[in-house]
Design a protein around this motif. Sequence first.
Motif, mmCIF file in Angstrom:
data_model
loop_
_atom_site.group_PDB
_atom_site.id
_atom_site.type_symbol
_atom_site.label_atom_id
_atom_site.label_comp_id
_atom_site.label_asym_id
_atom_site.label_seq_id
_atom_site.Cartn_x
_atom_site.Cartn_y
_atom_site.Cartn_z
ATOM 1 N N ILE A 762 0.852 -1.207 0.000
ATOM 2 C CA ILE A 762 0.000 0.000 0.000
ATOM 3 C C ILE A 762 0.883 1.251 0.000
ATOM 4 N N ALA A 763 1.928 1.225 0.819
ATOM 5 C CA ALA A 763 2.833 2.383 0.893
ATOM 6 C C ALA A 763 3.484 2.657 -0.451
ATOM 7 N N GLN A 764 3.808 1.615 -1.165
ATOM 8 C CA GLN A 764 4.383 1.784 -2.504
ATOM 9 C C GLN A 764 3.413 2.542 -3.411
ATOM 10 N N GLY A 765 2.122 2.165 -3.353
ATOM 11 C CA GLY A 765 1.118 2.846 -4.172
ATOM 12 C C GLY A 765 0.917 4.298 -3.756
ATOM 13 N N LEU A 766 1.168 4.607 -2.497
ATOM 14 C CA LEU A 766 1.003 5.996 -2.023
ATOM 15 C C LEU A 766 2.227 6.850 -2.333
ATOM 16 N N GLY A 767 3.269 6.253 -2.874
ATOM 17 C CA GLY A 767 4.453 7.008 -3.270
ATOM 18 C C GLY A 767 5.424 7.271 -2.130
ATOM 19 N N LEU A 768 5.328 6.503 -1.038
ATOM 20 C CA LEU A 768 6.275 6.693 0.068
ATOM 21 C C LEU A 768 7.679 6.292 -0.389
ATOM 22 N N SER A 769 8.667 6.876 0.250
ATOM 23 C CA SER A 769 10.054 6.613 -0.134
ATOM 24 C C SER A 769 10.436 5.177 0.194
ATOM 25 N N ASP A 770 11.527 4.741 -0.409
ATOM 26 C CA ASP A 770 12.013 3.388 -0.142
ATOM 27 C C ASP A 770 12.331 3.204 1.347
ATOM 28 N N ALA A 771 12.924 4.234 1.963
ATOM 29 C CA ALA A 771 13.286 4.148 3.378
ATOM 30 C C ALA A 771 12.040 4.017 4.253
ATOM 31 N N ASP A 772 11.006 4.825 3.934
ATOM 32 C CA ASP A 772 9.767 4.752 4.725
ATOM 33 C C ASP A 772 9.086 3.399 4.556
ATOM 34 N N ARG A 773 9.112 2.874 3.313
ATOM 35 C CA ARG A 773 8.471 1.578 3.086
ATOM 36 C C ARG A 773 9.215 0.476 3.848
ATOM 37 N N GLN A 774 10.539 0.526 3.886
ATOM 38 C CA GLN A 774 11.312 -0.465 4.622
ATOM 39 C C GLN A 774 11.055 -0.351 6.125
ATOM 40 N N LEU A 775 10.977 0.902 6.599
ATOM 41 C CA LEU A 775 10.689 1.139 8.017
ATOM 42 C C LEU A 775 9.324 0.556 8.387
ATOM 43 N N LEU A 776 8.342 0.791 7.526
ATOM 44 C CA LEU A 776 7.001 0.258 7.767
ATOM 45 C C LEU A 776 7.006 -1.267 7.762
ATOM 46 N N LEU A 777 7.746 -1.858 6.820
ATOM 47 C CA LEU A 777 7.811 -3.322 6.723
ATOM 48 C C LEU A 777 8.372 -3.924 8.011
ATOM 49 N N GLU A 778 9.369 -3.240 8.642
ATOM 50 C CA GLU A 778 9.990 -3.755 9.865
ATOM 51 C C GLU A 778 9.149 -3.455 11.104
ATOM 52 N N ALA A 779 8.435 -2.338 11.096
ATOM 53 C CA ALA A 779 7.708 -1.917 12.296
ATOM 54 C C ALA A 779 6.298 -2.487 12.359
ATOM 55 N N ALA A 780 5.670 -2.705 11.214
ATOM 56 C CA ALA A 780 4.276 -3.157 11.202
ATOM 57 C C ALA A 780 4.042 -4.432 12.005
ATOM 58 N N PRO A 781 4.975 -5.415 11.990
ATOM 59 C CA PRO A 781 4.717 -6.644 12.754
ATOM 60 C C PRO A 781 4.505 -6.419 14.254
ATOM 61 N N MET A 782 4.886 -5.242 14.787
ATOM 62 C CA MET A 782 4.739 -4.996 16.234
ATOM 63 C C MET A 782 3.412 -4.325 16.568
ATOM 64 N N HIS A 783 2.450 -4.268 15.614
ATOM 65 C CA HIS A 783 1.205 -3.528 15.847
ATOM 66 C C HIS A 783 0.383 -4.107 17.003
ATOM 67 N N ASP A 784 0.459 -5.406 17.229
ATOM 68 C CA ASP A 784 -0.313 -6.033 18.311
ATOM 69 C C ASP A 784 0.564 -6.497 19.463
ATOM 70 N N ILE A 785 1.767 -5.891 19.631
ATOM 71 C CA ILE A 785 2.660 -6.319 20.703
ATOM 72 C C ILE A 785 2.019 -6.124 22.075
ATOM 73 N N GLY A 786 1.066 -5.190 22.139
ATOM 74 C CA GLY A 786 0.389 -4.920 23.416
ATOM 75 C C GLY A 786 -0.454 -6.068 23.906
ATOM 76 N N LYS A 787 -0.744 -7.022 23.041
ATOM 77 C CA LYS A 787 -1.557 -8.162 23.466
ATOM 78 C C LYS A 787 -0.848 -9.032 24.498
ATOM 79 N N VAL A 788 0.457 -8.815 24.646
ATOM 80 C CA VAL A 788 1.145 -9.552 25.716
ATOM 81 C C VAL A 788 0.612 -9.141 27.074
ATOM 82 N N GLY A 789 -0.028 -7.986 27.130
ATOM 83 C CA GLY A 789 -0.594 -7.505 28.394
ATOM 84 C C GLY A 789 -2.030 -7.902 28.606
ATOM 85 N N ILE A 790 -2.583 -8.655 27.712
ATOM 86 C CA ILE A 790 -3.977 -9.079 27.837
ATOM 87 C C ILE A 790 -4.005 -10.506 28.379
#
Length: 925
Positions: A762-790
């Motif tokens: 999706i980020a590629q289609g929005l025209g985000l830079s290569d660096a931002d897309r790589q950052l998103l690819l690495e960070a997105a997997p942590m979106h539900d890290i808070g579930k360790v507290g549930i």
Amino acid sequence: MEWFALNHQVLAMETELNDLSVMNGLNSLQGLELRIALAWQLRQRDCHRALILAAEAEALLSDMPQLAEIDRDAHRARLQLLSAEISWLYGQLDATEQLAQSALTLFDKAGDRIGCGDARWALATVYLERGDVLLGNAFMNAAIEDFRSGGDADRQAAAQARGLAHTAFRDAPATELQLHDLFDEQRCATLGPAATACLASTQAIVAGLTGKPGAGSQYFVRAFNAATETGQVRLSIYAAGNAADALASLGDMDAALEWGERGLSGARQAAWPAPLGMALVQTGNIQRLLGRYADAHATLHEAMLALQDIPASQGHMLAQLYLGELALETGNPDAALLHFSKAEEKAELAGSAAYLYRAWSGQAMALCRIGQVDKALRKGQDALELARSQGGTDDQVKILRVFAELYQTYPLPAPEGMSEANPVLHYLKLALALAAGIEAYAVPIDLLSDLANAYAASGDEQQAQAYGQAAAQARANERLAQAHHRAESLLVRQDSERARAEAQSQRQLAEAQAQRAEALEEASATLEVLSQIGMELTGNLKSEAIFATFQRHLAQLMDVSAFFVFLLDAEGEVLNAAFSSAGTAEVPSQQIPLKHPRSHTARCARSRQQLIENERPAQEHPAHLNGPLATISMLFTPLAIGERLLGVMSVQSLLSNAYGEREAAICRTLCAYGAIALDNAAAYALAERAQRQTKQAMVALEEARNKLADRAEWLAGEVAKATQDVLARERETVVRLSKAAEYRDPETGAHILRMAHYSELIAQGLGLSDADRQLLLEAAPMHDIGKVGITDSILLKPGRLTPEEFEVMKQHAQIGHEILKDSSSLVLQTGAAIALGHHEKFDGSGYPQGLAGEAIPIFSRIVAVADVFDALTSERPYKKAWSLEQAADHLKAHRGSHFDPVCVDSFFERWEQVLEIRQRFKDDE
């Protein structure tokens, strides 16, 4: 079945048959039908291979009892018709008739109207070549009706054109009118190349017979090119030879010879008697007209040999006539008389009046020159009477001139009814009167010159001068005509060269497409293998297993004599050998400074670029080789995640030039997977080490408390310090363990990989830079890290959550943010923002902050689309997986309410890539 396919279509059929062979599918129904179709298309292109394929298909037919009888009949009929056509090509008319009749019976039984038309056309050809015009025309008309009722417009048009070609020799002007009526401009534009070849050949014949040799030559060239592209080899041979004849009549003997040789080359390659013989006859005649008498004599005798098994053919008669004319021109009237006599015999057997009076005319000239005057007069008179009865005016002119030569050479009694001063003038004036009455016919210059000389010999200077001037004017007109013919010939050459260039371009394009298709197929297969290897690599959490996987698969994909992995130390200054293999040779442990000036490994690490060496330098430096083997080819690939360098992988071979772009691409892909796997393994190892350190610290604290109870204040300070260290390590452990768990758990791991790659897409289609897309690819997997507290009772509940439980569940967004927000790592900070905002909704109805529109961080808006889509299409303890269509409809229905419309649009614009990601990271079954 298609009549004549284009060359590139036949090439595609060959490729399909080869693919079936690879898949062991040659003996299937598809293999049978493909064999028959390919054999049919090769019937003129390659007779031998066509018959082999036909025999294989016939054997398969016998081994397929499940095949319906009607289909079996149709297939067998097509194979019989194929054999019939090949028999016809080799001049075996009886066998052709028998096979075509049998095929017609089977086609009729199967209700195949197109097949019936093909069989009737073959029979029509047999009867026409035998001279049975009535029966031949009847079968041709029946074939045309079959094609019409069968709905094959191209076959119908081709058969109509072929029928008109036969009638043109009897009445060319009437045929020309029929041709214009049947084939208007609109209909011609709809014809395929195969039918166009037949039509162009007929148009050429009609143009030649109606006094338009320039147009005729252009049509023959068009017929040749279309026939060549559609595998109508026999027609292409005749078209080339006829183009040569037409160009010869235009006076362009060079072009005529070129086309004659082109036709002859095709005929020699095919080795079919009739086309080969006719091509040789046409070439020999052109050589005679050029004055190359020795070449003409050899070529015409070769034609006789080629036609010896079909002595009644038109080519055989023409060869005898041309040999007779050649003998006259080279001063050998005895040999000429023999050839004309043989031509006479063949013409009488064939019932060909046109060839018969040409043979008699030649005999008269030969008899004249050997002094047999009475016989010459009788043959001449017979020839003249037959030519008059057939309307052969041009031939009558030639015969009358033979009489003039007879009376000029020998003292003979005056002919009856002579009105001129002498017999020579009498016959020359008769010839002139006939020539003048022929439409679009130029009176021969030598006839006018003969008249001038005859009048001068009789003492009539005035008439002699008049015919002399007429001859001079005729010569001037002839030069103008020759210039016009040369211009027409030049156009023909240009059209021919243009068509030849276009055909060559099409062939090259077809070959390039086939090569691209083969390369794409190979690349697709390689990518599939690499994807599977990548899954295997990223599923390992032990570096030793990762290295072993690397080595095993690389050895299967390319030549590998030695394999090395160097990892960068924590300070980023030294590359340490983490794995080394060189066959049975022992590899010592190595360390390479990152700044080493000569080491290929260090150079690769510094540049972050692949390095390929396929030849050993003349003076090898020890730093070039990582092991004991004197390897020649070396490929070095960086192991990196984004801008972070982990190390370098090297494969080496004892062969020269072992590594190219394919091997480089494979290594790049595997190193991308390998870097992630090694990073995960390092994280897992760090987590295990942190756990051990924590346990050790707790044990040490307990021992210290027991031993130093009397030093409570000091101990409290030490405990506080140690506790802070433990807590810091524990926080890092939580992050690393959660990341390791994602790859260890098949279901969770697959979801994390898919939604992260969806987000990057999706980020590629929005025209985000290569660096931002790589950052998103690495960070997105942590979106539900808070579930360790549930609590597990809520997190793992198989049914739907109660409102109260859902409120607890919603806290995971804030928990995840709190876990990650204070890290100094940009990736963890980004993960904190995503964790906090990925449940916000575009209309402001989300949680935890109720943000709306662009107030929601862009990364959170992207992850919302990717996470929901994958959650909907994945099976969970509390629900079944939605179908792709249901999930897509859900996203589109909530576009602008739950989801950012721009993100939704970008997602669906790359739907094929979405499906590829989903397939690549599918859940284990």
